[in-house]
Scaffold this motif. Structure first.
Motif, PDB file in Angstrom:
ATOM      1  N   THR A 208     -31.668  -7.422  -6.437  1.00 40.56           N
ATOM      2  CA  THR A 208     -33.069  -7.552  -6.856  1.00 40.56           C
ATOM      3  C   THR A 208     -33.960  -6.960  -5.757  1.00 40.56           C
ATOM      4  N   THR A 209     -34.469  -7.801  -4.840  1.00 38.70           N
ATOM      5  CA  THR A 209     -35.297  -7.308  -3.739  1.00 38.70           C
ATOM      6  C   THR A 209     -34.875  -7.999  -2.446  1.00 38.70           C
ATOM      7  N   SER A 210     -34.677  -7.224  -1.396  1.00 40.47           N
ATOM      8  CA  SER A 210     -34.290  -7.801  -0.114  1.00 40.47           C
ATOM      9  C   SER A 210     -35.422  -8.644   0.461  1.00 40.47           C
ATOM     10  N   VAL A 211     -35.042  -9.668   1.243  1.00 40.03           N
ATOM     11  CA  VAL A 211     -36.038 -10.531   1.866  1.00 40.03           C
ATOM     12  C   VAL A 211     -36.779  -9.828   3.013  1.00 40.03           C
ATOM     13  N   ASP A 212     -36.270  -8.690   3.493  1.00 43.13           N
ATOM     14  CA  ASP A 212     -36.972  -7.963   4.553  1.00 43.13           C
ATOM     15  C   ASP A 212     -36.728  -6.474   4.403  1.00 43.13           C
ATOM     16  N   THR A 213     -37.056  -5.689   5.438  1.00 41.55           N
ATOM     17  CA  THR A 213     -36.938  -4.238   5.357  1.00 41.55           C
ATOM     18  C   THR A 213     -35.499  -3.762   5.388  1.00 41.55           C
ATOM     19  N   ASP A 214     -34.578  -4.615   5.808  1.00 43.72           N
ATOM     20  CA  ASP A 214     -33.150  -4.308   5.750  1.00 43.72           C
ATOM     21  C   ASP A 214     -32.673  -4.558   4.329  1.00 43.72           C
ATOM     22  N   THR A 215     -32.334  -3.497   3.606  1.00 41.68           N
ATOM     23  CA  THR A 215     -31.946  -3.666   2.206  1.00 41.68           C
ATOM     24  C   THR A 215     -30.689  -4.512   2.055  1.00 41.68           C
ATOM     25  N   TRP A 216     -29.806  -4.497   3.077  1.00 43.14           N
ATOM     26  CA  TRP A 216     -28.560  -5.263   3.004  1.00 43.14           C
ATOM     27  C   TRP A 216     -28.820  -6.671   3.535  1.00 43.14           C
ATOM     28  N   ASN A 217     -29.477  -7.457   2.709  1.00 44.60           N
ATOM     29  CA  ASN A 217     -29.836  -8.813   3.079  1.00 44.60           C
ATOM     30  C   ASN A 217     -29.929  -9.648   1.814  1.00 44.60           C
ATOM     31  N   VAL A 218     -30.280 -10.893   1.969  1.00 44.89           N
ATOM     32  CA  VAL A 218     -30.397 -11.810   0.832  1.00 44.89           C
ATOM     33  C   VAL A 218     -31.345 -11.214  -0.213  1.00 44.89           C
ATOM     34  N   GLN A 219     -30.945 -11.341  -1.483  1.00 46.38           N
ATOM     35  CA  GLN A 219     -31.708 -10.802  -2.601  1.00 46.38           C
ATOM     36  C   GLN A 219     -32.510 -11.900  -3.289  1.00 46.38           C
ATOM     37  N   ILE A 220     -33.804 -11.633  -3.451  1.00 44.19           N
ATOM     38  CA  ILE A 220     -34.722 -12.577  -4.095  1.00 44.19           C
ATOM     39  C   ILE A 220     -35.460 -11.853  -5.212  1.00 44.19           C
ATOM     40  N   PRO A 221     -35.576 -12.446  -6.400  1.00 42.88           N
ATOM     41  CA  PRO A 221     -34.990 -13.726  -6.806  1.00 42.88           C
ATOM     42  C   PRO A 221     -33.471 -13.654  -6.850  1.00 42.88           C
ATOM     43  N   GLY A 222     -32.820 -14.776  -6.578  1.00 43.87           N
ATOM     44  CA  GLY A 222     -31.371 -14.814  -6.531  1.00 43.87           C
ATOM     45  C   GLY A 222     -30.763 -15.021  -7.910  1.00 43.87           C
ATOM     46  N   LYS A 223     -29.861 -14.118  -8.286  1.00 44.66           N
ATOM     47  CA  LYS A 223     -29.192 -14.213  -9.580  1.00 44.66           C
ATOM     48  C   LYS A 223     -27.727 -13.820  -9.406  1.00 44.66           C
ATOM     49  N   ILE A 224     -26.831 -14.571 -10.023  1.00 47.31           N
ATOM     50  CA  ILE A 224     -25.409 -14.246  -9.997  1.00 47.31           C
ATOM     51  C   ILE A 224     -24.916 -14.162 -11.430  1.00 47.31           C
ATOM     52  N   SER A 225     -24.371 -13.009 -11.783  1.00 51.06           N
ATOM     53  CA  SER A 225     -23.806 -12.824 -13.117  1.00 51.06           C
ATOM     54  C   SER A 225     -22.350 -13.268 -13.136  1.00 51.06           C
ATOM     55  N   LEU A 226     -21.858 -13.583 -14.318  1.00 51.55           N
ATOM     56  CA  LEU A 226     -20.482 -14.039 -14.511  1.00 51.55           C
ATOM     57  C   LEU A 226     -19.802 -13.135 -15.525  1.00 51.55           C
ATOM     58  N   LEU A 227     -18.626 -12.644 -15.167  1.00 53.15           N
ATOM     59  CA  LEU A 227     -17.823 -11.820 -16.048  1.00 53.15           C
ATOM     60  C   LEU A 227     -16.494 -12.528 -16.312  1.00 53.15           C
ATOM     61  N   ARG A 228     -15.874 -12.180 -17.412  1.00 57.06           N
ATOM     62  CA  ARG A 228     -14.512 -12.653 -17.663  1.00 57.06           C
ATOM     63  C   ARG A 228     -13.703 -11.531 -18.298  1.00 57.06           C
ATOM     64  N   VAL A 229     -12.385 -11.574 -18.074  1.00 59.69           N
ATOM     65  CA  VAL A 229     -11.488 -10.576 -18.630  1.00 59.69           C
ATOM     66  C   VAL A 229     -10.131 -11.244 -18.831  1.00 59.69           C
ATOM     67  N   PRO A 230      -9.422 -10.977 -19.933  1.00 55.74           N
ATOM     68  CA  PRO A 230      -8.074 -11.526 -20.079  1.00 55.74           C
ATOM     69  C   PRO A 230      -7.208 -11.112 -18.888  1.00 55.74           C
ATOM     70  N   LYS A 231      -6.470 -12.043 -18.336  1.00 56.20           N
ATOM     71  CA  LYS A 231      -5.706 -11.720 -17.126  1.00 56.20           C
ATOM     72  C   LYS A 231      -4.625 -10.677 -17.397  1.00 56.20           C
ATOM     73  N   GLN A 291     -24.677 -16.951   0.642  1.00 58.89           N
ATOM     74  CA  GLN A 291     -25.679 -16.778   1.696  1.00 58.89           C
ATOM     75  C   GLN A 291     -27.067 -16.935   1.081  1.00 58.89           C
ATOM     76  N   GLN A 292     -27.987 -17.583   1.819  1.00 64.61           N
ATOM     77  CA  GLN A 292     -29.330 -17.775   1.286  1.00 64.61           C
ATOM     78  C   GLN A 292     -30.378 -17.634   2.397  1.00 64.61           C
ATOM     79  N   VAL A 293     -31.616 -17.479   1.991  1.00 66.03           N
ATOM     80  CA  VAL A 293     -32.798 -17.351   2.842  1.00 66.03           C
ATOM     81  C   VAL A 293     -32.786 -16.035   3.617  1.00 66.03           C
ATOM     82  N   ASN A 294     -31.777 -15.821   4.469  1.00 65.32           N
ATOM     83  CA  ASN A 294     -31.665 -14.609   5.267  1.00 65.32           C
ATOM     84  C   ASN A 294     -30.267 -14.600   5.850  1.00 65.32           C
TER      85      ASN A 294
END
Length: 376
Positions: A208-231, A291-294
């Motif tokens: 989504t959007t990084s919490v600071d100028t470092d793009t590789w950081n916590v993403q806000i708003p925080g969202k986690i998608s879920l996938l499934r696949v037959p094993k 990981q959260q906040v930062n």
């Protein structure tokens, strides 16, 4: 040191959230009624592997899975691993962990990277299913390249070599979305024994959007998608489905349309980043750590631990805490990286655990024992 909630802590969190420059708040989900607290026994913290005396003080991540040979396999990044085969620095590697929590040994089995003549990239997703191992490779190097591409690899020789399966996600293929990154597998028992059904589940943080100028950081708003696949069809991308919310009866909906996906976990204020999820069979709960906040200490790095009765929720909070305060000495580096529970080293009743993680320094192998507090 037991970590417990209190009215004082909640009040302090509210005060800090009101200060200039502070962007985080209280935990987004209510306190757990099934796991009412957590404690870390810092006397059990290990960086030196007890069985063969090696350490990995320049390598991070350490996602772990339990294979059918009763060994555990852990992926690492940006380092030399345990240096049991050579001292070449790799972008991505895999180590084998043998033995129980008190006297385990560690051995490197695989490394790739610029220095080894291979490809770059990282992984926080490794899974044993039957006799095979699967691993997500994220990006082509460190940091933000993980946002751009995810590929699935398979090993039939316990991690010594890996083959690309053809399963991949490239973020610019996501219509109207920045896409997800650094997916991880839901862990069950040895060789995927004890799984809830015939599917493999995957958790993928959304960019989504990084919490600071470092793009590789916590993403806000925080969202986690879920996938499934037959094993049985992990290597067939057409069989992957995406969580699309719940129906009126609270049952999960699934879609093959990637643009129809909805988050299975959200934290709009505190954000999310790299994530692990495991099923605690003794307690009958799904445990999610993120990981959260930062991710940096000077940005008030946080660890969030949550539980749910199903892979998609509803989630409740076990721990939402500054990583330095969660246990004395648990995290003393300049950043947090990744945490996960070892299902092999979990007690039968599910209350006593071993956390495998990057720490306590910024790039280290670390294990620490702990206990979940449960109602009488």
């Amino acid at each position: 040191m037991a970590v417990k909630r209190s009215s004082c802590r909640i009040a302090l969190a509210c005060l800090l959230a009101a200060l200039p420059g502070m962007v985080y708040g209280e935990a987004n989900y209510p306190p757990s009624t099934s796991i009412t607290g957590i404690s870390f026994d810092m006397t059990t913290l290990r960086n030196v592997v007890p069985g063969n005396g090696v350490e990995a003080d320049e390598s991070d991540n350490w996602a772990i899975t339990w294979a059918d040979d009763d060994h555990q396999y852990a992926s690492f990044g940006d380092g030399q691993g345990f240096r049991t085969t050579n001292t070449v620095r790799g972008s991505l590697g895999v180590s084998r962990i043998e033995g129980d929590k008190l006297d385990y040994s560690a051995f490197d089995v695989f490394k790739v990277g610029v220095e080894t003549g291979g490809c770059g990239g990282k992984s926080v997703g490794i899974l044993a299913v039957g006799s095979a191992l699967y691993m997500f490779r994220n990006g082509t190097g460190s940091g933000g390249s993980a946002f751009r591409r995810t590929e699935l690899y398979e090993s039939t020789n316990k991690g010594k070599s890996w083959s690309f399966t053809g399963v991949k996600w490239v973020n610019n293929n996501f219509i109207g979305s920045d896409g997800f990154f650094s997916p991880s597998f839901l862990q069950f028992g040895k060789g995927y024994a004890g799984a809830r059904d015939e599917f493999v589940y995957v958790y993928a943080p959304e960019e989504t959007t990084s919490v600071d100028t470092d793009t590789w950081n916590v993403q806000i708003p925080g969202k986690i998608s879920l996938l499934r696949v037959p094993k049985v069809s992990l290597t067939d991308q057409s069989t992957y489905e995406y969580f699309a919310g719940l129906d009126g009866a609270g049952n999960p909906l699934w879609t093959t349309d990637i643009n129809g996906r909805l988050p299975a976990f959200e934290d709009p204020v505190n954000g999310i980043m790299r994530t692990s999820v495991s099923f605690n069979a003794g307690l009958g709960r799904y445990l999610l750590i993120t990981q959260q906040v930062n991710r940096f200490r000077n940005g008030n790095f946080h660890i969030g631990i949550y539980e749910a009765p199903e892979p998609w929720g509803p989630w409740q909070t076990i721990l939402f805490e500054n990583a330095e305060q969660a246990g004395p000495g648990l995290n003393v580096g300049k950043k947090t990286v990744f945490w996960n529970f070892s299902n092999k080293w979990l007690s039968p009743d599910g209350r006593n655990f071993v956390l495998v993680y990057t720490g306590p320094g910024a790039d280290q192998w670390g294990t620490v024992e702990g206990t979940f507090l449960t109602p009488p």
